[in-house]
Design a protein around this motif. Sequence first.
Motif, PDB file in Angstrom:
ATOM      1  N   LEU A  18      57.620  94.375  45.379  1.00 28.63           N
ATOM      2  CA  LEU A  18      56.813  95.225  46.259  1.00 28.63           C
ATOM      3  C   LEU A  18      57.266  95.128  47.709  1.00 28.63           C
ATOM      4  CD1 LEU A  18      53.167  94.958  44.867  1.00 28.63           C
ATOM      5  CD2 LEU A  18      54.346  97.083  45.488  1.00 28.63           C
ATOM      6  N   LYS A  19      57.553  93.913  48.150  1.00 25.25           N
ATOM      7  CA  LYS A  19      58.002  93.713  49.538  1.00 25.25           C
ATOM      8  C   LYS A  19      59.326  94.438  49.808  1.00 25.25           C
ATOM      9  CE  LYS A  19      55.106  90.940  51.784  1.00 25.25           C
ATOM     10  NZ  LYS A  19      54.607  91.226  53.147  1.00 25.25           N
ATOM     11  N   ASN A  20      60.135  94.601  48.780  1.00 23.31           N
ATOM     12  CA  ASN A  20      61.425  95.270  48.930  1.00 23.31           C
ATOM     13  C   ASN A  20      61.337  96.784  48.733  1.00 23.31           C
ATOM     14  OD1 ASN A  20      62.697  92.853  49.484  1.00 23.31           O
ATOM     15  ND2 ASN A  20      63.411  92.530  47.384  1.00 23.31           N
ATOM     16  N   THR A  21      60.136  97.288  48.497  1.00 16.88           N
ATOM     17  CA  THR A  21      59.934  98.730  48.332  1.00 16.88           C
ATOM     18  C   THR A  21      59.784  99.377  49.708  1.00 16.88           C
ATOM     19  OG1 THR A  21      58.852  98.408  46.177  1.00 16.88           O
ATOM     20  CG2 THR A  21      58.427 100.488  47.319  1.00 16.88           C
ATOM     21  N   ASN A  22      60.719 100.242  50.048  1.00 17.48           N
ATOM     22  CA  ASN A  22      60.777 100.795  51.411  1.00 17.48           C
ATOM     23  C   ASN A  22      59.501 101.526  51.816  1.00 17.48           C
ATOM     24  OD1 ASN A  22      63.377  99.823  51.842  1.00 17.48           O
ATOM     25  ND2 ASN A  22      64.350 101.681  51.050  1.00 17.48           N
ATOM     26  N   SER A  23      58.856 102.199  50.875  1.00 17.34           N
ATOM     27  CA  SER A  23      57.680 102.995  51.217  1.00 17.34           C
ATOM     28  C   SER A  23      56.421 102.144  51.392  1.00 17.34           C
ATOM     29  CB  SER A  23      57.428 104.058  50.138  1.00 17.34           C
ATOM     30  OG  SER A  23      57.198 103.441  48.882  1.00 17.34           O
ATOM     31  N   PHE A  24      56.506 100.862  51.058  1.00 16.97           N
ATOM     32  CA  PHE A  24      55.343  99.991  51.212  1.00 16.97           C
ATOM     33  C   PHE A  24      55.343  99.382  52.611  1.00 16.97           C
ATOM     34  CE2 PHE A  24      53.435  95.639  50.634  1.00 16.97           C
ATOM     35  CZ  PHE A  24      52.123  96.087  50.611  1.00 16.97           C
ATOM     36  N   ASN A 282      61.388 101.539  39.583  1.00 15.95           N
ATOM     37  CA  ASN A 282      60.370 100.806  40.328  1.00 15.95           C
ATOM     38  C   ASN A 282      58.990 101.376  39.989  1.00 15.95           C
ATOM     39  OD1 ASN A 282      58.701  99.549  42.185  1.00 15.95           O
ATOM     40  ND2 ASN A 282      60.097  99.795  43.914  1.00 15.95           N
ATOM     41  N   LEU A 283      58.367 100.816  38.966  1.00 15.01           N
ATOM     42  CA  LEU A 283      57.056 101.301  38.537  1.00 15.01           C
ATOM     43  C   LEU A 283      55.962 100.945  39.539  1.00 15.01           C
ATOM     44  CD1 LEU A 283      57.171 100.531  34.697  1.00 15.01           C
ATOM     45  CD2 LEU A 283      57.822 102.630  35.895  1.00 15.01           C
ATOM     46  N   LEU A 284      56.164  99.881  40.293  1.00 12.93           N
ATOM     47  CA  LEU A 284      55.197  99.511  41.327  1.00 12.93           C
ATOM     48  C   LEU A 284      55.118 100.596  42.402  1.00 12.93           C
ATOM     49  CD1 LEU A 284      56.304  95.792  41.565  1.00 12.93           C
ATOM     50  CD2 LEU A 284      54.109  96.579  40.656  1.00 12.93           C
ATOM     51  N   ASP A 289      52.703 105.756  45.064  1.00 11.39           N
ATOM     52  CA  ASP A 289      52.798 107.216  45.163  1.00 11.39           C
ATOM     53  C   ASP A 289      51.556 107.893  44.583  1.00 11.39           C
ATOM     54  OD1 ASP A 289      55.262 106.875  46.312  1.00 11.39           O
ATOM     55  OD2 ASP A 289      56.413 107.440  44.535  1.00 11.39           O
ATOM     56  N   MET A 290      51.048 107.365  43.484  1.00  8.15           N
ATOM     57  CA  MET A 290      49.859 107.964  42.875  1.00  8.15           C
ATOM     58  C   MET A 290      48.653 107.819  43.799  1.00  8.15           C
ATOM     59  SD  MET A 290      50.143 107.315  38.751  1.00  8.15           S
ATOM     60  CE  MET A 290      49.797 105.565  38.855  1.00  8.15           C
ATOM     61  N   TYR A 291      48.546 106.666  44.444  1.00 11.49           N
ATOM     62  CA  TYR A 291      47.440 106.478  45.392  1.00 11.49           C
ATOM     63  C   TYR A 291      47.531 107.480  46.541  1.00 11.49           C
ATOM     64  CZ  TYR A 291      44.197 104.379  48.687  1.00 11.49           C
ATOM     65  OH  TYR A 291      43.152 104.186  49.555  1.00 11.49           O
TER      66      TYR A 291
END
Length: 320
Positions: A18-24, A282-284, A289-291
């Motif tokens: 999650l920390k490595n997910t750019n959109s987070f 990346n399912l996380l 995105d759904m939120y």
Amino acid sequence: MNILIPNIGRRGYLVKYLKNTNSFTGKLFVSDCDNTASGLYSNNDGAFILPRIDDGEKEYIESLLELCNKENIKIVIPVIDPEILILSREMDTFRKIGILLAVSHLDVINICYNKISMNKFLANNGFDIPVTFDSIHKFKLDFEKNRVKFPVIIKPVYGSGSDATYKVNSIKELEALFCEKMVIQEFIDGQEYGIDVFNSLKKEPLRCIIKKKISMRSGETDKAQTVKDKNIQECIIKLARKLGHICNLDCDVIMKGRKIYIIDLNPRFGGGYPATHEAGVNLLKLILDMYEEIEIGPDFNNYEENLLVMKEVGIVTAKI
């Protein structure tokens, strides 16, 4: 948005992903009931100790809601079965205060967590399953008529991982190990696969990643290889539509010849998720995105094939 992964246990890799997910861009919090859980000491933005679930459902939900309000949590991603069952009953409570629980509805959970209900659902919808008995008496009747033979598998009606699951080779062994609330299943000698199939909040399949299991450890996938198989893909996408789960479903199947036997359904991120993520899915991020109500289209083949993913023993230290 801020996210909470409760009962993180040893799943510190979810924090890293999650920390490595750019959109987070929010904060990521974790919790557990045990202050020695290694995931509490991952690269998170805050770790908390909450009550044990089995010490009282009401107390746990109250503590969880209090934490969510305090830290402005918008998404909760549970990862253990007992908690998912409890939270599925509380989806409306959390939804009313603007929190997305990444869990399926209670009817889906009840199918997945009861082996007898699961097999009935699968059989009624045309899926192949191992021949299953809920008593020694019923098994013996078919055994004496040569309709089933040893070895067989016995496992709890309710349970996850490989807890209390045994391969049994004789009536004597069966009588010694079998107890109430267990089932007896024929042993399928084939190749086992784990599949992550991800549904939208509208229960539409979005992703399907297939992994050939190479070895297991403590009931979780230890080594796996990503593969693509049209027959398995079609079977599991059909299952996802029939079941109508939300977010991830971790499925276990055994393929023997042309038959695909479904043996387990876990409506959560399972121990095989790292192979899915490392293969480029990346399912996380899809939960984020759904939120945010970002439109997500189905894409079932866009992942790296023949990727061998292996877990290794890591060391975590913390001063407590």
